[in-house]
Design a protein around this motif. Structure first.
Motif, PDB file in Angstrom:
ATOM      1  N   GLY A  28       0.813  -1.212   0.000  1.00 46.80           N
ATOM      2  CA  GLY A  28       0.000   0.000   0.000  1.00 46.80           C
ATOM      3  C   GLY A  28       0.845   1.259   0.000  1.00 46.80           C
ATOM      4  O   GLY A  28       0.580   2.200  -0.756  1.00 46.80           O
ATOM      5  N   ARG A  29       1.868   1.282   0.806  1.00 42.42           N
ATOM      6  CA  ARG A  29       2.759   2.454   0.859  1.00 42.42           C
ATOM      7  C   ARG A  29       3.517   2.623  -0.449  1.00 42.42           C
ATOM      8  O   ARG A  29       3.702   3.740  -0.941  1.00 42.42           O
ATOM      9  N   GLU A  32       1.117   4.018  -3.263  1.00 35.88           N
ATOM     10  CA  GLU A  32       0.863   5.455  -3.139  1.00 35.88           C
ATOM     11  C   GLU A  32       2.079   6.277  -3.554  1.00 35.88           C
ATOM     12  O   GLU A  32       1.945   7.307  -4.210  1.00 35.88           O
ATOM     13  N   LEU A  35       2.764   6.602  -7.637  1.00 34.00           N
ATOM     14  CA  LEU A  35       1.821   7.278  -8.532  1.00 34.00           C
ATOM     15  C   LEU A  35       2.482   8.025  -9.692  1.00 34.00           C
ATOM     16  O   LEU A  35       2.070   7.835 -10.843  1.00 34.00           O
ATOM     17  N   GLU A  58      -5.318   9.879  -9.367  1.00 36.72           N
ATOM     18  CA  GLU A  58      -5.065   9.618  -7.956  1.00 36.72           C
ATOM     19  C   GLU A  58      -5.082   8.123  -7.706  1.00 36.72           C
ATOM     20  O   GLU A  58      -5.603   7.359  -8.503  1.00 36.72           O
ATOM     21  N   VAL A  59      -4.539   7.744  -6.564  1.00 31.94           N
ATOM     22  CA  VAL A  59      -4.623   6.362  -6.107  1.00 31.94           C
ATOM     23  C   VAL A  59      -4.820   6.411  -4.596  1.00 31.94           C
ATOM     24  O   VAL A  59      -4.234   7.252  -3.913  1.00 31.94           O
ATOM     25  N   LYS A  60      -5.698   5.557  -4.113  1.00 30.08           N
ATOM     26  CA  LYS A  60      -5.984   5.480  -2.683  1.00 30.08           C
ATOM     27  C   LYS A  60      -5.901   4.015  -2.277  1.00 30.08           C
ATOM     28  O   LYS A  60      -6.438   3.153  -2.981  1.00 30.08           O
ATOM     29  N   THR A  61      -5.229   3.738  -1.174  1.00 29.12           N
ATOM     30  CA  THR A  61      -5.121   2.354  -0.725  1.00 29.12           C
ATOM     31  C   THR A  61      -5.801   2.176   0.626  1.00 29.12           C
ATOM     32  O   THR A  61      -5.932   3.122   1.407  1.00 29.12           O
ATOM     33  N   VAL A  70      -6.818  -1.148  -3.749  1.00 28.10           N
ATOM     34  CA  VAL A  70      -6.277   0.014  -4.462  1.00 28.10           C
ATOM     35  C   VAL A  70      -7.390   0.627  -5.297  1.00 28.10           C
ATOM     36  O   VAL A  70      -7.965  -0.033  -6.165  1.00 28.10           O
ATOM     37  N   TRP A  72      -8.030   3.052  -8.056  1.00 24.56           N
ATOM     38  CA  TRP A  72      -7.443   3.841  -9.143  1.00 24.56           C
ATOM     39  C   TRP A  72      -8.472   4.891  -9.548  1.00 24.56           C
ATOM     40  O   TRP A  72      -9.604   4.549  -9.850  1.00 24.56           O
TER      41      TRP A  72
END
Length: 141
Positions: A28-29, A32, A35, A58-61, A70, A72
């Motif tokens: 996850g880290r 992010e 990107l 953007e991307v969010k986990t 994830v 997208w």
């Protein structure tokens, strides 16, 4: 008539199943932080199956146990764009993340439970899916 675009992101909610929670957190880290390189890879890829019109924004986990979800987030111009962003998300999952992640996930799922494409999801109630538009009309006497 006046219209306002309040939000413009269409999303694909992928999930990577990792060996354990530590690998999921690391992934996850990494996702992010990666990107800018995801964007560059999409822009410079010679893969003709990718859409050049779908732009990763953007991307969010969200990590749940050994799973790294994830989200997208894409813009697709004037098109609704589900096929464009799905194709590009799949390519990111399989040709980028699964090949380059610091610890290779055991499995990639293109659309998982963080998504609300086919079912209700708290994420989609909060952030929307696609374009959120407000329109008002004034009719005089």
């Amino acid at each position: 008539v006046r219209t306002y675009v309040l939000h413009d992101r269409i999303t694909r909610a992928s999930c990577f199943v990792c060996r354990d929670a530590a690998d999921a957190v690391t992934l996850g880290r990494w996702v992010e932080a990666e990107l800018p390189r995801f964007k560059e890879w999409l822009e410079t890829s010679e893969d003709v199956s990718l859409s050049k019109r779908a732009k990763l924004r953007e991307v969010k986990t969200h990590v749940v146990g050994e799973m790294c979800h994830v989200l997208w987030a894409w813009t697709t111009g004037d098109a609704v764009g589900p096929n464009m962003m799905t194709r590009n998300s799949y390519a990111l999952n399989m040709a980028y993340v699964m090949q380059r992640a610091p610890s290779k996930p055991e499995r990639a799922i293109l659309e998982a439970n963080m998504g609300g494409d086919k079912k209700p999801s708290a994420e989609y109630f909060q952030s929307g899916h696609g374009k959120t538009v407000l329109a008002e009309a004034f009719l005089s006497d």
